[in-house]
Design an enzyme around this catalytic site. Sequence first.
Site, PDB file in Angstrom:
ATOM      1  CB  SER A 191      -0.854   0.233   1.431  1.00 15.56           C
ATOM      2  OG  SER A 191      -0.229   0.088   2.544  1.00 15.56           O
ATOM      3  CE  LYS A 206       3.164   5.086  13.728  1.00 12.90           C
ATOM      4  NZ  LYS A 206       2.083   4.868  12.456  1.00 12.90           N
ATOM      5  CG  ASP A 246       3.016   8.900  12.840  1.00 10.59           C
ATOM      6  OD1 ASP A 246       1.492   7.857  11.643  1.00 10.59           O
ATOM      7  OD2 ASP A 246       3.332   8.151  12.222  1.00 10.59           O
TER       8      ASP A 246
END
Length: 337
Positions: free
Chosen positions: A25, A201, A254
């Site tokens: 992706s 994150k 993020d």
Amino acid sequence: MEIKIIHGWKLGDLMKKVGVIGGGSLGTALAQILSQNVEEVCLHLRREELAETINQTGFNNEYYPNTRLNENIMATVDFNDLKDCEIVFLSVPSSALRETLASLKEYIDESTILVSTAKGIEYPSLKTMGNLIDEYFNDEYVSLSGPNFASEMVLNLETVSNIASKNKDNAIKVKEALTTPQFKVKIIDDVIGLEICGVIKNINAIANGICKGMNINENARYAILTKGFEETQKIVEAIGGDPSTVKEYCGFGDLVLTSTSNESRNHTLGMLYGQRIIVDEDASGIVVEGKKSIKAIRDICEKTDTESIVVDFVYDVVLNRIRPKIAFRKLWERIED
């Protein structure tokens, strides 16, 4: 100076050729963005059948069956096609990066700018993706990270990302290759801080997913998100990064995106654990960078004597298999420390 217009976007002289390794992706989305600024984008994939499909139809039907790729994207399975690329983006999972670098070394030289996009840490070596690039090439690579969902990038929707490098000229060249009216790039100086933000994150996303899966109230969930932001600053500083990097797109942006969006794989993974549904990633073929990084970040916290109740919470639920409600009570008792 020659001026060219690509998709209505005026540019100076185009770079001739840029490579992207990884036809998933993110790699495909990056190729689509780069194709607006580069004469030819070489998209390297593992499977010949998919490469042929992209070249014949213009579609990566496994990831974006409804999005036609620009005509100057060429798919290949041959590393030889990357030899004359000015920049090569590495868009493979962190677990596959070492093998990719070892294979790539015999095809390109150190003048090629390598760009790391994977968000992970090798375990048990605790090496960042940049450390691995340095091991096989040099330390003048560029790292890219930000609140960037590939599904939006491939559609040319508005996005901002950070890049960092020890070589400022390399960072500028990568910025030029990526920048479009929709895709903005900000250069920062803190390479290690940018890389670590991209890892931590994911752990925060799992933590908040666990809480959502348990139906924890929103007041508590956002308190934990705030605690995760604060602890990320401490961890980044403990390993030699700049804590202010956590306020950048690669940090705060993020962190919030992956911790709250249902499109985040790590947030979704956390929700499943919060509902006590154990995911067999080997059987399903799902690659979730966050889970692979939990042990590494936990080790880093221990080695640097840095306390993180959010990391401990995720470690307890995902790796120690402690019941989420018990782990949450332990977390909540420590939340105000």
